[in-house]
Motif scaffolding. Structure first.
Motif, PDB file in Angstrom:
ATOM      1  N   LEU A   3      -0.983   3.566  -4.806  1.00  0.00           N
ATOM      2  CA  LEU A   3       0.146   3.513  -5.716  1.00  0.00           C
ATOM      3  C   LEU A   3       1.443   3.559  -4.917  1.00  0.00           C
ATOM      4  O   LEU A   3       1.462   3.889  -3.738  1.00  0.00           O
ATOM      5  CB  LEU A   3       0.102   4.679  -6.702  1.00  0.00           C
ATOM      6  CG  LEU A   3      -1.102   4.728  -7.642  1.00  0.00           C
ATOM      7  CD1 LEU A   3      -0.997   5.925  -8.569  1.00  0.00           C
ATOM      8  CD2 LEU A   3      -1.223   3.439  -8.446  1.00  0.00           C
ATOM      9  N   THR A   4       2.549   3.246  -5.569  1.00  0.00           N
ATOM     10  CA  THR A   4       3.835   3.169  -4.892  1.00  0.00           C
ATOM     11  C   THR A   4       4.320   4.555  -4.468  1.00  0.00           C
ATOM     12  O   THR A   4       4.293   5.492  -5.256  1.00  0.00           O
ATOM     13  CB  THR A   4       4.881   2.536  -5.826  1.00  0.00           C
ATOM     14  OG1 THR A   4       4.394   1.281  -6.269  1.00  0.00           O
ATOM     15  CG2 THR A   4       6.203   2.352  -5.108  1.00  0.00           C
ATOM     16  N   GLY A   5       4.782   4.671  -3.248  1.00  0.00           N
ATOM     17  CA  GLY A   5       5.377   5.922  -2.788  1.00  0.00           C
ATOM     18  C   GLY A   5       4.659   6.512  -1.599  1.00  0.00           C
ATOM     19  O   GLY A   5       3.435   6.399  -1.449  1.00  0.00           O
ATOM     20  N   PHE A   6       5.433   7.188  -0.749  1.00  0.00           N
ATOM     21  CA  PHE A   6       4.875   7.807   0.446  1.00  0.00           C
ATOM     22  C   PHE A   6       3.884   8.906   0.109  1.00  0.00           C
ATOM     23  O   PHE A   6       2.978   9.190   0.873  1.00  0.00           O
ATOM     24  CB  PHE A   6       6.003   8.389   1.299  1.00  0.00           C
ATOM     25  CG  PHE A   6       6.749   7.346   2.069  1.00  0.00           C
ATOM     26  CD1 PHE A   6       6.312   6.946   3.304  1.00  0.00           C
ATOM     27  CD2 PHE A   6       7.878   6.749   1.539  1.00  0.00           C
ATOM     28  CE1 PHE A   6       6.986   5.978   4.018  1.00  0.00           C
ATOM     29  CE2 PHE A   6       8.563   5.780   2.237  1.00  0.00           C
ATOM     30  CZ  PHE A   6       8.113   5.389   3.484  1.00  0.00           C
ATOM     31  N   LYS A   7       4.081   9.540  -1.039  1.00  0.00           N
ATOM     32  CA  LYS A   7       3.185  10.638  -1.381  1.00  0.00           C
ATOM     33  C   LYS A   7       1.744  10.172  -1.472  1.00  0.00           C
ATOM     34  O   LYS A   7       0.810  10.871  -1.068  1.00  0.00           O
ATOM     35  CB  LYS A   7       3.614  11.278  -2.699  1.00  0.00           C
ATOM     36  CG  LYS A   7       3.748  10.309  -3.859  1.00  0.00           C
ATOM     37  CD  LYS A   7       4.286  11.002  -5.089  1.00  0.00           C
ATOM     38  CE  LYS A   7       4.588  10.000  -6.195  1.00  0.00           C
ATOM     39  NZ  LYS A   7       5.802   9.222  -5.902  1.00  0.00           N
ATOM     40  N   TRP A   8       1.543   8.949  -2.001  1.00  0.00           N
ATOM     41  CA  TRP A   8       0.185   8.448  -2.164  1.00  0.00           C
ATOM     42  C   TRP A   8      -0.417   8.047  -0.819  1.00  0.00           C
ATOM     43  O   TRP A   8      -1.579   8.337  -0.532  1.00  0.00           O
ATOM     44  CB  TRP A   8       0.179   7.258  -3.132  1.00  0.00           C
ATOM     45  CG  TRP A   8       0.659   7.648  -4.479  1.00  0.00           C
ATOM     46  CD1 TRP A   8       1.873   7.383  -5.049  1.00  0.00           C
ATOM     47  CD2 TRP A   8      -0.057   8.430  -5.453  1.00  0.00           C
ATOM     48  NE1 TRP A   8       1.961   7.944  -6.301  1.00  0.00           N
ATOM     49  CE2 TRP A   8       0.786   8.587  -6.572  1.00  0.00           C
ATOM     50  CE3 TRP A   8      -1.326   9.006  -5.477  1.00  0.00           C
ATOM     51  CZ2 TRP A   8       0.395   9.298  -7.706  1.00  0.00           C
ATOM     52  CZ3 TRP A   8      -1.718   9.709  -6.614  1.00  0.00           C
ATOM     53  CH2 TRP A   8      -0.863   9.851  -7.701  1.00  0.00           C
TER      54      TRP A   8
END
Length: 534
Positions: free
Chosen positions: A390-395
């Protein structure tokens, strides 16, 4: 005060304002609210008190100012109280043994008395009053120092007070879990519930003066500064190439905190230091030379501040300046193009250090769903693993940690771009510009990436020639009207049919082969049309 408050004509609004004035001890935000009430500025009061900021997987991000919808002393205290309570639920006594880390950038908002430094101190006061050890950086620090500290020191969590590339009036509260990556569900919901249950400030939460003599407070700056640069050195390939290069590099922090730290990164790699754009070198919360301090703005952020006659190029948008036919011309690389270059470079370095190609399955590259699929094309031809998140550095950071914990990755060098993310024998990238180099920091890390980048138009062309051309053209519009936003997306989701789901089949005369809409959970590339979430 009741007589003045009655002028709003709305009991819900009056109740929110009364509670605020009961809890807030910052005289500047109190005065701002009282002034709005006296003026009868109902519209502005609704903007400040209509709804509380939502705590999500990116933490908080909003304008600084008074009220529950803004970043200020009280909302920082309320957020940290909730976060602390949630950590107590999750870690128990271990929280008081391991502790947390708190960092901050240079943002400030004089009208409300808010600043990243003050917000960080208030957060530290909240944790320490609950007996939690706090590693509070003594000075401004780049974001990657916080997740690095979480991992290096074995802490339960981290908080970074920063709004990244948002406009100057904004600030943010970014949260990291014990794995060194940003939080993902269900932690966001758990923290949000805990915040709502702990809105009244604890008596000691306002007392930042107690920090100066608290035995629970430690300053990790020197230790993390030393260990961070020592660690990223271990993940750099073929530094000799850069040492002998005649290319001159310019770096700009765009009035952020990066200048000194990027200089240190180049020194750590024994490289010639980059030139600094003087007008944008030093931290300045007013961001005087740019409207948005966002590298995605490309030339609009940089060009007017770079002197081409000094042969300078800029890494910050990974721009190169080159002379042709006696004139200077710019090439600004997009995040997707940088992802292609970094992914190719990481894989080539891995091949040179791993003559036994049978271990290629230990190589992982990741990209977010909004990014170019160039890494997938390289993976298909070379035989390593590619995964989409998914979009984002967290993922990507959390998926990288999962792979590391499962010992599925043979080598650990991580490049991560927010518009591109590349992980070493694991590489990941997202198309919005930002980088993560090395497994020590599972978040975007422009400091280490600055000293490693090689940006060559010829090499990008060579990558495309070998693995196929991947072209992206994206932009953005800013709209705050939720009704307009809903109408736009509703039209896209019912393009040919008002009754059934019907997405566009063409875009600019080019056929659309697949549509993924994560908001509704739709993915036409899946057999059941249901999006796979990771």
């Amino acid at each position: 005060m009741e007589n003045v408050l009655s002028s709003t004509g709305d009991s819900k609004l009056d109740q929110a304002i009364n509670q605020w004035l009961q809890f807030d001890k910052n005289p500047q935000t109190v005065a701002l609210v009282q002034g709005l009430v006296k003026e009868g500025a109902v519209g502005e009061l609704w903007r400040c008190f209509g709804s509380r900021m939502e705590f999500g997987t990116a933490g908080l991000r909003a304008a600084m100012g008074p009220g529950i919808s803004c970043m200020n002393d009280l909302t920082i205290i309320q957020t940290t109280q909730g976060f602390c309570k949630y950590l107590e639920q999750c870690f128990g006594q271990s929280l008081k043994e391991r502790g947390v880390v708190v960092g901050f950038d240079a943002r400030a908002h004089p009208p409300s008395g808010g600043s990243s430094r003050r917000f960080a101190s208030l957060a530290a006061a909240v944790f320490s009053c609950r007996g939690v050890p706090v590693h509070l950086f003594c000075d401004i620090t780049p974001t990657p120092f916080v997740p690095f500290a979480v991992s290096h020191l074995g802490l339960c969590a981290g908080v970074m007070v920063t709004a990244s590339h948002n406009p100057k009036q904004d600030n943010g509260y970014k949260v990291y879990w014990e794995n060194g990556a940003q939080i993902v569900p269900p932690h966001d919901k758990g923290i949000s519930v805990a915040i709502e249950a702990n809105l009244e400030p604890w008596p000691e939460s306002w007392d930042i003066t107690s920090l100066s003599h608290s035995p629970l407070l430690k300053d990790p700056f020197q230790d993390i500064h030393t260990e961070y640069y020592r660690t990223i050195q271990q993940h750099c390939h073929h530094r000799d190439i850069n040492k002998s290069s005649e290319v001159k590099i310019v770096h700009t922090s765009v009035h952020g905190v990066g200048h000194a730290f990027v200089q240190s990164a180049f020194k750590a790699f024994d490289l010639r230091p980059p030139y600094a754009v003087e007008e944008q070198k030093d931290p300045d919360p007013e961001f005087p030379t740019v409207k948005y301090p966002n590298p995605e703005e490309g030339k609009g952020v940089l060009v007017s501040h770079i002197n081409p006659e000094e042969g300078r190029g800029s890494w910050s948008v990974i721009s190169t300046l080159r002379r042709g036919g006696g004139s200077w011309s710019w090439r600004v690389f997009s995040g997707n193009e940088l992802g292609a270059l970094l992914g190719w470079w990481v894989y080539q370095c891995w091949k040179q250090t791993n003559p036994d190609q049978s271990t290629v399955k230990s190589v992982y590259m990741l990209a977010s769903t909004v990014s170019s699929k160039i890494l997938r094309a390289i993976a298909l031809k070379e035989g390593f693993h590619f995964e989409e998140t998914l979009t984002g550095f967290k993922w990507m950071g959390n998926r990288a940690r999962e792979l590391l914990d499962q010992n599925k990755i043979h080598t650990l060098h991580t490049y991560y771009t927010h518009t591109s993310t590349v992980h070493y024998t694991h590489a990941d990238f997202e198309e919005a510009i930002g980088y993560m180099c090395g497994s020590a920091v599972l978040d975007k890390d422009g400091v280490s990436a600055a000293a490693i980048n090689i940006t060559l138009s010829q090499q990008l062309t060579a990558v495309y020639e070998e693995y196929g051309y991947h072209i992206t053209k994206n932009s953005y519009f800013i709209c705050h009207d939720q009704a307009v936003i809903r109408a736009m997306f509703d039209r896209l989701r019912h393009y040919d049919n008002q009754e059934d789901v019907s997405y566009p089949r063409q875009c600019g005369g080019v056929a659309i082969t697949a549509v993924r809409d994560l908001t509704t959970g739709y993915d036409s590339s899946q057999a059941d049309n249901k999006a796979v979430r990771r």
